[in-house]
Design a protein around this motif. Structure first.
Motif, mmCIF file in Angstrom:
data_model
loop_
_atom_site.group_PDB
_atom_site.id
_atom_site.type_symbol
_atom_site.label_atom_id
_atom_site.label_comp_id
_atom_site.label_asym_id
_atom_site.label_seq_id
_atom_site.Cartn_x
_atom_site.Cartn_y
_atom_site.Cartn_z
ATOM 1 N N MET A 125 35.129 -7.997 2.638
ATOM 2 C CA MET A 125 34.888 -6.764 1.884
ATOM 3 C C MET A 125 33.400 -6.413 1.874
ATOM 4 S SD MET A 125 35.980 -5.931 -2.041
ATOM 5 C CE MET A 125 37.655 -6.480 -1.701
ATOM 6 N N VAL A 126 32.557 -7.449 1.721
ATOM 7 C CA VAL A 126 31.121 -7.200 1.723
ATOM 8 C C VAL A 126 30.660 -6.682 3.084
ATOM 9 C CG1 VAL A 126 28.871 -8.328 1.584
ATOM 10 C CG2 VAL A 126 30.623 -8.825 -0.121
ATOM 11 N N GLU A 127 31.181 -7.290 4.170
ATOM 12 C CA GLU A 127 30.834 -6.811 5.506
ATOM 13 C C GLU A 127 31.281 -5.364 5.718
ATOM 14 O OE1 GLU A 127 32.470 -9.471 8.308
ATOM 15 O OE2 GLU A 127 31.114 -11.143 7.827
ATOM 16 N N GLU A 128 32.501 -5.055 5.251
ATOM 17 C CA GLU A 128 32.992 -3.687 5.378
ATOM 18 C C GLU A 128 32.143 -2.713 4.569
ATOM 19 O OE1 GLU A 128 35.467 -0.623 6.728
ATOM 20 O OE2 GLU A 128 35.178 -2.683 7.400
ATOM 21 N N LEU A 129 31.774 -3.125 3.358
ATOM 22 C CA LEU A 129 30.922 -2.266 2.536
ATOM 23 C C LEU A 129 29.551 -2.077 3.180
ATOM 24 C CD1 LEU A 129 31.765 -3.563 -1.057
ATOM 25 C CD2 LEU A 129 32.449 -1.395 -0.045
ATOM 26 N N GLY A 159 43.139 -29.009 -5.135
ATOM 27 C CA GLY A 159 43.196 -28.578 -3.735
ATOM 28 C C GLY A 159 43.755 -27.179 -3.576
ATOM 29 N N GLU A 160 44.821 -26.898 -4.338
ATOM 30 C CA GLU A 160 45.396 -25.550 -4.289
ATOM 31 C C GLU A 160 44.398 -24.503 -4.788
ATOM 32 O OE1 GLU A 160 48.939 -25.736 -6.524
ATOM 33 O OE2 GLU A 160 50.069 -26.910 -5.044
ATOM 34 N N ALA A 161 43.701 -24.882 -5.872
ATOM 35 C CA ALA A 161 42.712 -23.932 -6.412
ATOM 36 C C ALA A 161 41.568 -23.707 -5.423
ATOM 37 C CB ALA A 161 42.170 -24.455 -7.741
ATOM 38 N N LYS A 162 41.163 -24.805 -4.729
ATOM 39 C CA LYS A 162 40.102 -24.657 -3.731
ATOM 40 C C LYS A 162 40.552 -23.776 -2.565
ATOM 41 C CE LYS A 162 37.496 -28.929 -4.503
ATOM 42 N NZ LYS A 162 37.073 -30.224 -3.912
ATOM 43 N N ALA A 163 41.820 -23.990 -2.133
ATOM 44 C CA ALA A 163 42.320 -23.161 -1.035
ATOM 45 C C ALA A 163 42.372 -21.697 -1.433
ATOM 46 C CB ALA A 163 43.702 -23.658 -0.612
ATOM 47 N N GLN A 164 42.852 -21.451 -2.653
ATOM 48 C CA GLN A 164 42.905 -20.066 -3.125
ATOM 49 C C GLN A 164 41.508 -19.479 -3.269
ATOM 50 O OE1 GLN A 164 45.042 -19.652 -6.790
ATOM 51 N NE2 GLN A 164 44.920 -17.392 -6.784
ATOM 52 N N LEU A 165 40.576 -20.334 -3.763
ATOM 53 C CA LEU A 165 39.200 -19.867 -3.907
ATOM 54 C C LEU A 165 38.580 -19.560 -2.551
ATOM 55 C CD1 LEU A 165 36.744 -19.324 -5.699
ATOM 56 C CD2 LEU A 165 36.177 -21.763 -5.539
ATOM 57 N N LYS A 166 38.876 -20.423 -1.551
ATOM 58 C CA LYS A 166 38.349 -20.191 -0.209
ATOM 59 C C LYS A 166 38.898 -18.900 0.373
ATOM 60 C CE LYS A 166 37.753 -22.466 4.250
ATOM 61 N NZ LYS A 166 38.037 -23.673 5.058
ATOM 62 N N SER A 167 40.220 -18.654 0.163
ATOM 63 C CA SER A 167 40.810 -17.404 0.639
ATOM 64 C C SER A 167 40.171 -16.205 -0.040
ATOM 65 C CB SER A 167 42.318 -17.432 0.387
ATOM 66 O OG SER A 167 42.900 -16.207 0.780
ATOM 67 N N SER A 168 39.932 -16.362 -1.346
ATOM 68 C CA SER A 168 39.286 -15.249 -2.068
ATOM 69 C C SER A 168 37.865 -15.021 -1.560
ATOM 70 C CB SER A 168 39.276 -15.548 -3.568
ATOM 71 O OG SER A 168 40.597 -15.688 -4.060
ATOM 72 N N LYS A 169 37.167 -16.119 -1.247
ATOM 73 C CA LYS A 169 35.815 -15.976 -0.722
ATOM 74 C C LYS A 169 35.823 -15.251 0.618
ATOM 75 C CE LYS A 169 33.460 -19.889 -2.911
ATOM 76 N NZ LYS A 169 32.773 -21.184 -2.670
ATOM 77 N N LEU A 170 36.784 -15.613 1.482
ATOM 78 C CA LEU A 170 36.872 -14.938 2.778
ATOM 79 C C LEU A 170 37.151 -13.449 2.606
ATOM 80 C CD1 LEU A 170 38.891 -17.580 4.842
ATOM 81 C CD2 LEU A 170 36.444 -17.083 4.977
ATOM 82 N N GLU A 171 38.054 -13.126 1.684
ATOM 83 C CA GLU A 171 38.342 -11.719 1.422
ATOM 84 C C GLU A 171 37.103 -10.989 0.913
ATOM 85 O OE1 GLU A 171 41.607 -11.514 -1.221
ATOM 86 O OE2 GLU A 171 43.086 -12.281 0.210
ATOM 87 N N VAL A 172 36.357 -11.676 0.022
ATOM 88 C CA VAL A 172 35.147 -11.048 -0.512
ATOM 89 C C VAL A 172 34.105 -10.855 0.585
ATOM 90 C CG1 VAL A 172 33.207 -11.382 -2.079
ATOM 91 C CG2 VAL A 172 35.527 -11.860 -2.862
#
Length: 285
Positions: free
Chosen positions: A130-134, A114-127
């Protein structure tokens, strides 16, 4: 700006431009070429857009390819996770001794997952952000590049246009000199602007004076009417006085019997003779 200056600016712009154009199409070509080496992946591709040739891509085709690759990566990840899970399960049950997993270990693993999924979800949101900004920056840079490209094309035409205008200016200047124009029409731009400002100031001053005179005109008109009314009796009196004087002169001449005219003629004759004698004898008064 002269033609020489325009050419210098054009050379400076050309020197600032990169020799190799930045293009994301080359990256796409590299990825597509590596993907085409795998015949099995090529057979599994069901998108007609992704099978299209690489020449002349469009934003729609790139978007379709991106969606297609996302789908392929999702399927590949699912297959990989499924295969690894099956392999681990089989090894666990056929091992010697078999691997026994307790309830606590499952809970700990579920918590870590669950912790890994939450961290992965946060990383996905950041990505994604970042993609939208790019993407936004890419669109802005694309618009700026298009503007620079257009202005550069216009700048390349500018030196020749400046030469034509300079030739026209020389022709007009020669025609102007031959026409013998007034000296005030051959002034430089700064002096011409100063002269124009001076003439405008004089025009404004005359306009103010004209406005002041127009405001005084009704009063002056009333005064003129009053003076005209006062002058009419005086003109009548003058006319009557003149007529009375002429009548008196006529009566006087009639009383003298023409002697007055004879005296006047004799006086003029004596004055003429006196003038001739004075001139002949050089006698001064």
């Amino acid at each position: 700006m002269t033609a020489t200056r325009a050419e210098e600016v054009l050379e400076e712009v050309r020197s600032l431009q990169p020799r190799d154009e930045f293009s994301i199409i080359r990256l796409r070509a590299a990825i597509a070429s590596s993907a085409q080496q795998d015949e099995q992946d090529a057979r599994q591709r069901g998108s007609d857009v992704s099978n299209a040739p690489l020449d002349g891509p469009t934003p729609a085709s790139l978007q379709a390819d991106l969606a297609h690759y996302k789908e392929l990566f999702a399927k590949l990840r699912f297959s990989y996770v499924e295969q690894v899970t099956k392999e681990k399960f089989i090894r666990a049950i056929v091992g010697d001794p078999p691997q026994i997993v307790t309830m606590q270990e499952n809970l700990d693993l579920e918590r870590e997952t669950g912790e890994a999924k939450a961290q992965l979800k946060s990383s996905k949101l950041e990505v994604e952000e970042m993609v939208e900004e790019l993407g936004r920056i890419g669109r802005e840079l694309s618009a700026k590049y298009e503007c620079v490209y257009t202005e550069t094309a216009r700048l390349e035409e500018l030196p020749e246009r400046i030469r034509e205008l300079e030739a026209q200016v020389e022709e007009l200047r020669a025609a102007h000199d031959m026409s013998g124009a007034a000296p005030g029409q051959n002034l430089p731009l700064a002096k011409t602007l100063g002269l124009v400002a001076k003439r405008k100031a004089e025009q404004q001053e005359l306009a103010r004076e004209l406005e002041a005179l127009q405001s005084k005109a009704p009063r002056k008109r009333k005064e003129a009417d009053r003076l005209r009314a006062e002058l009419q009796p005086l003109e009548a009196r003058l006319h009557n006085s003149t007529a009375a004087a002429r009548e008196a002169q006529r009566r006087k001449e009639a009383a003298l019997g023409g002697a007055a005219d004879d005296l006047d003629q004799r006086a003029r004759w004596w004055r003429a003779n006196e003038g001739v004698l004075r001139q002949a004898l050089d006698v001064k008064e």
